[in-house]
Scaffold this active site. Structure first.
Site, PDB file in Angstrom:
ATOM      1  N   ARG A   1      35.519  75.769  -8.482  1.00 44.56           N
ATOM      2  CA  ARG A   1      34.627  75.154  -7.477  1.00 44.56           C
ATOM      3  C   ARG A   1      35.385  74.965  -6.161  1.00 44.56           C
ATOM      4  O   ARG A   1      34.858  75.233  -5.084  1.00 44.56           O
ATOM      5  CB  ARG A   1      34.092  73.805  -7.990  1.00 44.56           C
ATOM      6  CG  ARG A   1      32.913  73.955  -8.941  1.00 44.56           C
ATOM      7  CD  ARG A   1      32.523  72.630  -9.577  1.00 44.56           C
ATOM      8  NE  ARG A   1      33.512  72.208 -10.550  1.00 44.56           N
ATOM      9  CZ  ARG A   1      33.883  70.949 -10.757  1.00 44.56           C
ATOM     10  NH1 ARG A   1      33.346  69.967 -10.046  1.00 44.56           N
ATOM     11  NH2 ARG A   1      34.784  70.657 -11.657  1.00 44.56           N
TER      12      ARG A   1
ATOM     13  N   HIS B   1      34.997  65.439 -18.112  1.00 49.79           N
ATOM     14  CA  HIS B   1      35.150  66.510 -17.123  1.00 49.79           C
ATOM     15  C   HIS B   1      33.841  67.286 -17.092  1.00 49.79           C
ATOM     16  O   HIS B   1      33.295  67.630 -18.135  1.00 49.79           O
ATOM     17  CB  HIS B   1      36.311  67.430 -17.512  1.00 49.79           C
ATOM     18  CG  HIS B   1      36.711  68.358 -16.412  1.00 49.79           C
ATOM     19  ND1 HIS B   1      35.932  69.427 -16.028  1.00 49.79           N
ATOM     20  CD2 HIS B   1      37.795  68.366 -15.585  1.00 49.79           C
ATOM     21  CE1 HIS B   1      36.522  70.056 -15.023  1.00 49.79           C
ATOM     22  NE2 HIS B   1      37.663  69.436 -14.743  1.00 49.79           N
TER      23      HIS B   1
ATOM     24  N   HIS C   1      37.841  64.062 -21.203  1.00 51.88           N
ATOM     25  CA  HIS C   1      38.948  64.753 -20.550  1.00 51.88           C
ATOM     26  C   HIS C   1      40.182  63.889 -20.298  1.00 51.88           C
ATOM     27  O   HIS C   1      41.306  64.360 -20.409  1.00 51.88           O
ATOM     28  CB  HIS C   1      38.438  65.304 -19.224  1.00 51.88           C
ATOM     29  CG  HIS C   1      39.453  66.130 -18.506  1.00 51.88           C
ATOM     30  ND1 HIS C   1      40.107  67.178 -19.109  1.00 51.88           N
ATOM     31  CD2 HIS C   1      39.927  66.073 -17.230  1.00 51.88           C
ATOM     32  CE1 HIS C   1      40.942  67.725 -18.236  1.00 51.88           C
ATOM     33  NE2 HIS C   1      40.861  67.068 -17.107  1.00 51.88           N
TER      34      HIS C   1
END
Ligand code: ADP
Length: 925
Positions: free
Chosen positions: A735, A719, A859
């Site tokens: 984001r 990630h 991740h």
């Protein structure tokens, strides 16, 4: 018109005010007042949800004097500072279309000294109520009597100021007004006592001042009601003909309704027990023409429409409904649609029914609660002492059990207990008692303490269960049997267990960690799905085909297309499946790699993981699904060509066999197993992981041992945005909400909305190997996660962009230029530097400005065991392994070589449901 219709038809009071029907919610004590009788937000909601179809809501009695509260948690109208809170209740009720009436009272000698700071209560005479332990009151002086009447007047004025449509004078329940009329409590020799006539003076004076206030501050539409108790048991005491005498006098002064206070609306005399005639019949027979003009309201024991019919048949004009309105906030709608109701409350439904916690504990409601969350297990009744231990504390609790429920949890007094622990203990205790299960949400800010208490309660339950098996002559070590065993309590495991249970299977969930939720609880952004109801409500036009194509592209075309097809098709149903179970993901955002807002998250924009697990666990409790924590599955048993159960070992190293017909492996991925990560991807040595420590991939080995094939094991996602000191993942929603990434030079370097693999590679490609997420106040306001990051100390902030640059040791002019350039792209909706196409939401221009330093971390593991699209596990020859099912991150193939943000939650719910359904079907075939 039939009687049946009459109850729902409008009714006009003597002052010309029309009530939209003859139904009223009875005034009921909620014990929910705070800070000396102020209104709490939950009380406002309690009334709001109960208003609407019912014609009128009579709000619980409010004390007019701070010596007048007759129970803990009473609300008051004794001061102008109470008006604002009461106004919220009035507004809430009226906004739903019901009339709002407020009851006012003074408890008089019924007040217990401890409720009024140890002071003596007051009464007409210094005579204690005839009940054990009643305090002897102080007799009010003549001056104080006048003052008390003026306080009733002030109460009425405040009720008007708060916006109520009327007041109900509480002349019943042996409170002060009734005490003035009673020959037992009123033995005064001044103008307020003596003869029956003189004893009517106080109630009449209260009515008079009410009229005066209504004339002065309201208009003719202001409703004035009076509640009376028809008799009292005291000797001497008020008898029914005394009541009729008072009521005639009240009617002479003018009243808009009378409220007959009894536990059952057809109750006969409690004094003349030889007379079985309902008092309402006597009342109708005895009342004068004048009194007959005042509508009379019945109350007590009204649950169904037939009860209201009976009340009207007996001469009541209006019907007040008490407990049924607590149990069924939409009671009027239910009886209007001819539902036959039973008066009970599902023990798991407190929040859903908007019943404030103190009311839940109040005897009125407590008696209605029916335990729906009980396990089939039987406990050995008794008190079980357990140690509660976390890093800082070691305390003892006593868990009291009945055969079928937890009745109490008490903390043993301990001088070493800190205040924070004791405070959080009260909350977690209530949650456990409410749910009658240790599997409840931890108290925020006191997670480790809550988990320690939960664990101790779970241990007490297990010990008691075993003791009961022994007491019944059984063998507690004998293998237990279930239709379906689920390994893992993340989202996939919980969804699978719920679905299997709904399909009729007996289910056991086994979790190796001490807490429920797996890595799912850390999920932040949301659940992807296309063509959902919630998208349509927001006017978002989406298509499953596009979702399919974008996931395929994001996965670099390596995805298992059969799984992907099922995934895309089932996603909207899975969103609905959650909503039907009280888990609404109705806010929508976007993640990298998607072109449309299709990431569903909770309404308040909070992280999806905790919300999801909390909601799923409530469903687990509701269904009595058994759950073992701190217990690891060490082997899946396989006999005669099919799965036959599991071997488990708990944290006390006790081993056990569990027999089951099917096993669902929902054990998650292996991101937290660095040896395994490095085995498949040597270049990831030394990378932090965002995952919980239980993500070690054990489930893959369990299935491989019975022949399962694996796929894509080297596809491991890093990630891009992980805070490196804590390995905390900074959600894509930042984001997606409009943030950018800048390097140490203060420049953007990549399209922030690209897929995770590409963004990660870009950050690793920077000389400094980290970057900053930069955003402004507008992004923060829309993302709860941002506040969490602030609270955790990850965020650097400054009032201006230049200030932020200074904090980050970045050249201020460069950062300002970067922002100006990006803001230009937002205005044009076209990023000519890096081709960002989505989440060009708003310019980054409103201070404060924020930055978080991030770098990639391991991740998600896209690889795992092979299943078909029905979640059945396959071997290397693509053959089914009978009885073996798997769902969630343990399964490989769906995401190809890169998982899109928001697709993991969709994966676990969609395939969790499916695994549950097929495993139950297989077990019960
Ligand atoms: P998913 O997202 O696929 O649901 P999670 O990581 O959220 O996966 O949950 C998987 C759960 O399975 C974790 O809580 C983990 O501790 C648990 N688990 C993993 N292996 C075992 C095992 N051998 N026995 C019991 N529980 C396990």
């Amino acid at each position: 018109m039939s009687i049946s219709d009459r109850i729902l038809m409008p009714f006009t009071l003597p002052n010309g005010v029309e009530l939209k029907n003859r139904l009223l919610m009875a005034p009921m004590t909620t014990c929910t007042g705070i800070n000396n009788g102020m209104v709490s937000a939950e009380l406002v909601e309690y009334y709001r949800v109960r208003a609407g179809s019912i014609g009128t809501v009579i709000v619980e009695c409010c004390f007019i004097d701070n010596k007048g509260l007759a129970f803990p948690g009473a609300i008051g109208i004794d001061d102008d500072d109470k008006i604002a809170g009461l106004a919220q209740i009035a507004r809430a009720i009226k906004s739903q279309g019901s009339k709002a009436i407020l009851q006012i009272y003074h408890g008089g000698r019924m007040v217990e000294p401890e409720l009024i700071g140890g002071r003596s209560p007051v009464a007409p005479s210094a005579i204690a109520a005839p009940r054990e332990g009643a305090a002897k009151p102080l007799a009010l002086t003549a001056e104080q009597v006048e003052y008390t009447i003026s306080q009733f007047g002030d109460g009425v004025r405040r009720a008007i100021a708060a916006g109520f449509d009327g007041v109900e004078i509480h002349g019943a329940n042996t409170y002060l007004i009734q005490q003035f009329y009673s020959p037992h409590s009123n033995q005064r020799s001044d103008r307020w006592g003596g003869s029956r006539d003189k004893r009517t003076r106080f109630p009449l004076a209260v009515l008079d001042i009410t009229h005066r206030m209504a004339r002065e501050y309201a208009d003719d539409a202001f409703i004035i009601g009076y509640r009376f108790s028809p008799e009292e048991l005291e000797e001497p005491g008020i008898r029914f003909d005394d009541t009729m005498y008072l009521l005639e006098k009240l009617a002479d002064r003018g009243l808009h309704y009378l409220h007959f206070s009894m536990g059952y609306f057809l109750r006969p005399s409690i004094v003349d027990t030889g007379d079985s005639r309902p008092l309402i019949e006597k009342y109708i027979a005895m009342r004068s023409v004048k009194l007959a003009q005042v509508p009379v309201m019945g109350v007590g024991g009204v649950v169904n429409k037939s009860d209201t019919d009976l009340a009207l048949e007996h001469g009541y004009d209006l019907v007040a409904v008490g407990k049924a309105c607590i149990a069924y906030p939409d009671w009027t709608d239910r009886i209007a649609s001819q539902q036959i109701l039973e008066l009970f409350i599902d023990s798991t439904q407190r929040e859903a029914l908007t019943i404030p916690e103190p009311l839940w504990r109040f005897s009125l409601v407590d008696a209605m609660i029916r335990d729906m969350s009980l396990s089939a297990k039987k406990f050995k009744p008794g008190v079980f002492r357990q140690k509660v231990q976390d890093a800082d504390t070691q305390l003892m609790i006593n868990v009291s059990l009945e055969t079928d429920r937890i009745t109490d949890i008490t903390l043993e007094p301990d001088a070493s207990a800190d205040v924070a622990f004791v405070t959080s203990f009260d909350t977690i205790r209530s949650r456990i008692l409410d749910a009658n299960s240790p599997h409840v949400d931890a108290v925020s800010g006191a997670t480790t303490q809550s988990e320690a208490v939960k664990k101790a309660v779970a241990k007490a339950l297990a010990i008691s269960c075993k003791a009961q098996i022994v007491a019944e002559g059984g063998n507690p070590t004998e293998a237990q049997r279930y239709d379906v065993v689920v390994i893992g309590s993340g989202g996939a495991g919980l969804a699978a267990a719920i679905q299997a249970s709904d399909d009729g299977a007996s289910v056991l969930i086994i979790e190796k960690m001490p807490t429920i939720g797996g890595n799912t609880i850390k999920a932040s952004v949301g659940m992807n799905a296309a063509e959902t109801r919630f998208q349509k409500l927001k006017g978002i036009v989406d298509s499953k085909a596009q979702f399919y194509q974008e996931t395929l592209k994001g996965g670099n075309f390596k995805n298992n297309t059969q799984l992907l097809n099922r995934f895309v098709q089932q996603a909207p149903q899975a969103v609905e499946w959650l909503a039907e179970r009280g888990i609404e993901l109705n806010d929508i955002t976007i993640t990298g790699g998607m072109s449309i807002d299709r990431t569903h998250r909770p309404a308040d924009g909070s992280a999806v993981g905790g919300f999801l697990i909390s909601g799923l666990v409530k469903n687990i409790n509701k269904r009595s699904i058994d759950l073992m924590l701190d217990t690891s599955v060490s082997e899946i048993l396989y006999t005669d060509g099919a799965v036959s159960g599991v071997r488990v070992i708990n944290d006390d190293q006790e081993q056990q066999t569990i027999i089951s017909k099917s096993v669902i492996v929902a054990s998650g991925g292996f991101s937290a197993n660095s040896a395994m990560v490095v085995k498949y991807r040597p270049e990831l040595a030394g990378f932090v992981t965002t995952n919980h420590q239980g993500a070690t991939g054990g489930g893959i080995a369990l299935l491989e041992a019975i022949g399962a094939a694996t796929v894509d094991m080297g596809e491991i996602q890093i990630h891009p945005t992980v805070e490196q000191q804590t390995s905390y993942l900074i959600s894509e929603s930042i984001r997606g909400g409009g943030a950018i990434l800048v390097n140490q030079q203060g420049e953007r370097f990549f399209n922030e909305m690209e897929t995770r693999d590409k963004v990660s590679a870009a950050i690793i490609g920077l000389a400094e190997k980290y970057a900053y997420i930069v955003f402004d106040e507008q992004v923060r306001l829309k993302n709860k996660a941002a506040d969490e990051y602030l609270a955790r100390g990850f965020v650097v902030s400054a009032d201006s962009a230049a200030g932020l640059a200074g904090e980050l040791n970045i050249d201020a002019a460069t950062l300002q230029q970067t922002l100006a350039r990006y803001n230009g792209f937002v205005a044009d909706q076209c990023d000519t530097d890096f081709g960002r196409k989505t989440a060009l939401r708003q310019p980054i221009s409103q201070g404060p400005f924020y930055a978080i330093r991030i770098a990639p971390g391991v991740h998600h593991t896209m690889g795992g065991v092979v299943t078909n699209e029905d979640s059945a596990v396959l071997d290397a020859q693509n053959q089914l392994i009978p009885g073996a099912f798997a769902a969630g991150e343990v399964v490989g193939g769906l995401h190809g070589s890169n998982r899109i943000g928001g697709n993991a939650v969709a994966d676990i719910i969609i395939f969790g449901i499916q695994a549950g359904s097929h495993a139950a079907k297989y077990a019960r075939r």
